[in-house]
Design a protein around this motif. Structure first.
Motif, mmCIF file in Angstrom:
data_model
loop_
_atom_site.group_PDB
_atom_site.id
_atom_site.type_symbol
_atom_site.label_atom_id
_atom_site.label_comp_id
_atom_site.label_asym_id
_atom_site.label_seq_id
_atom_site.Cartn_x
_atom_site.Cartn_y
_atom_site.Cartn_z
ATOM 1 N N ILE A 45 0.839 -1.201 0.000
ATOM 2 C CA ILE A 45 0.000 0.000 0.000
ATOM 3 C C ILE A 45 0.874 1.251 0.000
ATOM 4 C CG2 ILE A 45 -1.678 1.309 1.359
ATOM 5 C CD1 ILE A 45 -2.761 -1.416 2.357
ATOM 6 N N TRP A 46 1.922 1.233 0.800
ATOM 7 C CA TRP A 46 2.845 2.371 0.841
ATOM 8 C C TRP A 46 3.479 2.596 -0.519
ATOM 9 C CZ3 TRP A 46 6.199 3.646 5.626
ATOM 10 C CH2 TRP A 46 5.409 3.660 6.776
ATOM 11 N N GLU A 47 3.929 1.501 -1.127
ATOM 12 C CA GLU A 47 4.618 1.638 -2.415
ATOM 13 C C GLU A 47 3.680 2.162 -3.494
ATOM 14 O OE1 GLU A 47 7.671 1.579 -3.097
ATOM 15 O OE2 GLU A 47 8.486 0.782 -1.225
ATOM 16 N N GLN A 48 2.417 1.772 -3.423
ATOM 17 C CA GLN A 48 1.439 2.318 -4.365
ATOM 18 C C GLN A 48 1.357 3.833 -4.221
ATOM 19 O OE1 GLN A 48 -2.155 0.099 -3.433
ATOM 20 N NE2 GLN A 48 -2.007 -1.033 -5.359
ATOM 21 N N ALA A 49 1.292 4.295 -2.978
ATOM 22 C CA ALA A 49 1.208 5.734 -2.733
ATOM 23 C C ALA A 49 2.501 6.440 -3.128
ATOM 24 C CB ALA A 49 0.888 5.986 -1.267
ATOM 25 N N MET A 89 2.646 7.126 -6.682
ATOM 26 C CA MET A 89 1.836 8.294 -7.040
ATOM 27 C C MET A 89 2.577 9.593 -6.725
ATOM 28 S SD MET A 89 -1.870 6.915 -5.671
ATOM 29 C CE MET A 89 -2.800 8.352 -6.236
ATOM 30 N N VAL A 90 3.354 9.589 -5.642
ATOM 31 C CA VAL A 90 4.186 10.760 -5.331
ATOM 32 C C VAL A 90 5.228 10.960 -6.425
ATOM 33 C CG1 VAL A 90 5.877 11.717 -3.723
ATOM 34 C CG2 VAL A 90 3.831 10.581 -2.842
ATOM 35 N N GLN A 91 5.867 9.867 -6.839
ATOM 36 C CA GLN A 91 6.913 9.966 -7.857
ATOM 37 C C GLN A 91 6.354 10.411 -9.200
ATOM 38 O OE1 GLN A 91 9.693 6.701 -7.931
ATOM 39 N NE2 GLN A 91 10.233 7.042 -10.071
ATOM 40 N N GLY A 105 3.756 12.295 -9.576
ATOM 41 C CA GLY A 105 3.119 13.598 -9.463
ATOM 42 C C GLY A 105 1.625 13.536 -9.235
ATOM 43 N N GLU A 106 1.058 12.333 -9.117
ATOM 44 C CA GLU A 106 -0.384 12.191 -8.912
ATOM 45 C C GLU A 106 -0.796 12.555 -7.491
ATOM 46 O OE1 GLU A 106 -2.115 8.490 -10.625
ATOM 47 O OE2 GLU A 106 -0.024 8.064 -11.134
ATOM 48 N N MET A 107 0.133 12.421 -6.531
ATOM 49 C CA MET A 107 -0.162 12.737 -5.140
ATOM 50 C C MET A 107 0.930 13.644 -4.585
ATOM 51 S SD MET A 107 -0.479 10.241 -1.770
ATOM 52 C CE MET A 107 -1.811 9.261 -2.472
ATOM 53 N N PRO A 108 0.567 14.797 -4.039
ATOM 54 C CA PRO A 108 1.578 15.660 -3.425
ATOM 55 C C PRO A 108 2.216 14.975 -2.223
ATOM 56 C CG PRO A 108 -0.486 16.847 -3.770
ATOM 57 C CD PRO A 108 -0.775 15.401 -4.007
ATOM 58 N N LEU A 109 3.478 15.273 -1.975
ATOM 59 C CA LEU A 109 4.179 14.707 -0.830
ATOM 60 C C LEU A 109 3.428 14.996 0.466
ATOM 61 C CD1 LEU A 109 6.680 13.401 0.498
ATOM 62 C CD2 LEU A 109 7.774 15.660 0.432
ATOM 63 N N GLU A 110 2.888 16.204 0.588
ATOM 64 C CA GLU A 110 2.188 16.595 1.811
ATOM 65 C C GLU A 110 0.963 15.716 2.064
ATOM 66 O OE1 GLU A 110 4.781 19.578 0.291
ATOM 67 O OE2 GLU A 110 3.046 18.601 -0.661
ATOM 68 N N GLU A 111 0.247 15.378 1.005
ATOM 69 C CA GLU A 111 -0.931 14.524 1.170
ATOM 70 C C GLU A 111 -0.523 13.119 1.607
ATOM 71 O OE1 GLU A 111 -4.578 12.592 -1.474
ATOM 72 O OE2 GLU A 111 -3.483 14.345 -2.260
ATOM 73 N N PHE A 112 0.537 12.607 1.024
ATOM 74 C CA PHE A 112 1.026 11.285 1.407
ATOM 75 C C PHE A 112 1.363 11.253 2.895
ATOM 76 C CE2 PHE A 112 4.801 8.654 2.266
ATOM 77 C CZ PHE A 112 4.300 7.403 1.962
ATOM 78 N N LEU A 113 2.103 12.261 3.360
ATOM 79 C CA LEU A 113 2.513 12.297 4.759
ATOM 80 C C LEU A 113 1.316 12.506 5.691
ATOM 81 C CD1 LEU A 113 5.853 14.296 4.481
ATOM 82 C CD2 LEU A 113 5.560 11.865 4.967
ATOM 83 N N ALA A 114 0.337 13.283 5.259
ATOM 84 C CA ALA A 114 -0.861 13.483 6.079
ATOM 85 C C ALA A 114 -1.603 12.160 6.257
ATOM 86 C CB ALA A 114 -1.772 14.526 5.426
#
Length: 642
Positions: A568-572, A575-577, A579-588
């Motif tokens: 699950i982490w690697e999927q997210a 998405m960070v890599q 550009g589909e998910m901002p780093l801030e959203e991932f960390l939140a």
């Protein structure tokens, strides 16, 4: 001034040499308009909890969870002088070329410095797969725009900070819960470390719970054309288990008695098939560690250290921390030079070169399957084997053999399966006749045979209705065998192929795509960390979990021990890599998930059996109760436990 920022001093020296930079400065090498400097791994580290609030120096349940609002980095004390040198040079640079290792962790080592020192100038990326002069010159001629690899930084930063959140909070949580029941010591918990420990615990428990079952087999020696060979009895299916083993002794004894009194067995069918085997791919690090563990008894970290020395010190192989065995098509043009170097360096290879075709292109050359790094192969700088340390020579010889195999023919053989009727019982004999050794000519003799298998017997010429005299009948009483304990090589393989243990099809596929839990660069350090802390022990090659390790796995929530969490982490992170998910959203999201986990677990009763030991590097420190959870061993640790 153009500044090349390298990951380590040896790498900087190689790049400086290729650039013609010879002057020496403080923490750098200098030339006309060009300076080469270096890190020593990470010069910065994520700040510990007490950097955010002094009260976090004390480990207390009421402080958890700890979630930084603004992340802070701090200079590592041991390498502070080199940080000052790099910071000064960044202030003078008109352009920076990132020349750290070509992976997401290497990207982070450089980018975190640029951010911390507030460098805002132009950036280019040097993407290297080998440190010989020819490879460096080729990469220098094809510098990439800095923006092309920036997403790797956010991906690595997301992984690092999420690991910090999990490791720092859950390590403190379970250490404090363990202290309630009298356990003394830190209980480190991590996204990769804890599922890895669970793999060993589960294997040990399956061995302990195993109940052996007796089964019977019959070997019948037959003769044809003055050659004796062995055929195996094929028991009735009703008397066998799922693997075709006869579990009923009376049936086996009756069959043995009948065949022992029979004069001959009649051939009922003979089928011969021409088989071809393609050469194995060049090594990725995990496969190299597995083979070195099996053949030479080398630990995973020892193999990595040797491979790193062959790469950095001897310049004899390409980048070793690769998760890919394929090669780019462009590399094939360099093959004649590499092969020529290998031939010059080792006269013992001369006979083999009668069969090598430099123009041959095996399945290894495939641009579509090459990841950030290609397979581990020799460079044109072929060393004198007599000057290599014995273990280095063993590892290098394996890497060289896999590369040479790519230029040899397929291995081909005739596989014959003959069935017989003997006193109403069915027999099966299999035989193998090598037609073309092919790529197996390149492999050391010790690697040619499959472990645990006897060499295949050649069969004499056989035809239907032939009568083959019975020379001997042997009844064999066997027992089913428990699973084998993990070796370090086996555990590396299990970490890579952990998708087999995950039921969710989407998570299973993600783990396959990301080659399991951990990375080629971190798996050896994870295993070594578990050994150093006393959660695993090693007897010969075999690994086993200690009572403390078993207790820790039982105490930690299944979400942490489940490899599906990593998927699950690697999927997210993908998405960070992308550009589909901002780093801030991932960390939140990570912070929210971890916080709920902490609150749920605060009331648990945790009992840890035995006593783990502190790593050697930690024994001189103050008691753990006043410090943050310790970092796992590894070259690029930025979190307390991965």
């Amino acid at each position: 001034m153009r500044l090349f920022l390298c990951e380590k001093p040896s790498q900087a020296r190689d790049i400086a040499k290729a650039l013609g930079v010879r002057g020496k400065g403080e923490g750098c090498l200098t030339g006309a308009g060009v300076t080469v400097t270096w890190c020593i791994g990470h010069l910065l580290e994520t700040a510990p909890p007490d950097a955010y609030d002094p009260r976090y120096k004390q480990w207390r349940l009421e402080h958890l969870p700890i979630v930084p609002e603004q992340w802070r980095m701090q200079v590592k004390p041991k390498t502070a002088s080199q940080f000052k040198a790099v910071k000064r040079l960044l202030g003078q640079a008109s352009e920076v070329v990132i020349a750290t290792d070509a992976d997401r962790e290497g990207e982070m080592i450089a980018r975190e410095l640029l951010d911390h020192c507030r460098y805002r100038g132009p950036i280019q990326r040097l993407w290297l797969s080998a440190l010989d002069d020819a490879s460096i010159q080729k990469a220098l001629a094809a510098l990439r725009p800095g923006a092309s690899t920036f997403s790797l930084y956010h991906c690595a930063l997301g992984r690092s900070r999420a690991d910090w959140l999990i490791g720092m909070n859950l390590s403190r949580l379970f250490t404090l819960l363990g202290q309630r029941s009298g356990y003394q010591g830190v209980l480190p918990v991590g996204r990769v470390q804890t599922p890895t420990l669970r793999l060993v615990v589960d294997r040990d428990r399956s061995i302990e719970a195993f109940q052996p079952v007796a089964w019977w087999g019959i070997d019948v020696k037959l003769e044809a054309a003055r050659q004796v060979f062995i055929a195996q009895w094929q028991a009735p299916k009703a008397a066998c288990d799922e693997e075709g083993r006869c579990l009923q002794q009376p049936i086996a004894e009756a069959a043995k008695a009948k065949m022992a009194s029979a004069p001959s067995a009649q051939v009922t069918d003979v089928r011969t098939e021409r088989m071809k085997e393609t050469a194995p791919l060049p090594f990725d690090l995990g496969t190299l560690q597995q083979l070195c563990s099996r053949k030479f008894g080398l630990g995973a970290q020892e193999t990595l250290d040797i491979a790193q020395a062959l790469y950095e010190t001897y310049k004899a192989i390409t980048y070793p921390r690769s998760d890919c065995g394929y090669l780019p098509m462009s590399q094939h043009a360099e093959a004649p030079a590499v092969l020529a170097g290998l031939k010059r360096a080792d006269p013992a290879l001369v006979p083999l070169f009668d069969h090598i075709n430099p123009g041959r292109r095996s399945r290894a050359w495939n641009d579509a399957k090459v990841s950030a790094h290609h397979g581990i192969i020799p460079t044109t700088v072929a060393p004198n084997l007599d000057k290599l340390p014995p273990r280095h020579r063993q590892v290098y010889t394996l890497i060289r053999a896999r590369y040479l195999a790519q230029f040899l023919l397929e291995h081909s053989y005739d596989r014959t399966r003959a069935t017989f009727e003997c006193a109403g019982e069915t027999l099966l004999a299999t035989g193998k006749q090598v037609i073309e050794p092919g790529w197996k000519r390149a492999l050391p003799e010790a690697l040619a045979a499959q472990p645990g298998r006897e060499p295949a017997q050649p069969l004499p010429p056989l035809a239907r209705r032939d009568q083959c005299p019975v020379r001997d009948v042997q009844l064999k009483n066997n027992w089913t065998q428990p699973p084998k304990p993990f070796t370090e090589g086996d555990l590396i393989s299990a970490m890579k192929n952990v998708a087999r243990l995950v039921e969710d099809p989407k998570l299973k596929q993600k783990l396959k795509e990301t080659t399991g839990i951990g990375t080629e660069a971190t798996r050896a350090g994870i295993i070594q960390g578990l050994l150093d802390r006393g959660y695993l022990t090693k007897a010969g090659k075999a690994l086993a979990a200690t009572p403390a390790g078993c207790s820790l796995v039982d105490a930690v929530p299944r979400a942490i021990t489940d490899p599906g969490t990593t998927a699950i982490w690697e999927q997210a992170l993908d998405m960070v890599q992308s550009g589909e998910m901002p780093l801030e959203e991932f960390l939140a999201r990570q912070s929210a998930w971890m916080s709920k986990l902490v609150e749920r677990c605060k009331g648990l009763n945790v009992t840890i059996e035995g006593q783990a030991k502190a790593p050697a590097w930690k024994k001189k420190r103050k008691p753990a109760g006043a410090r943050r959870a310790p970092a796992g061993k590894g070259r690029k640790r930025t979190a307390p436990a991965e």
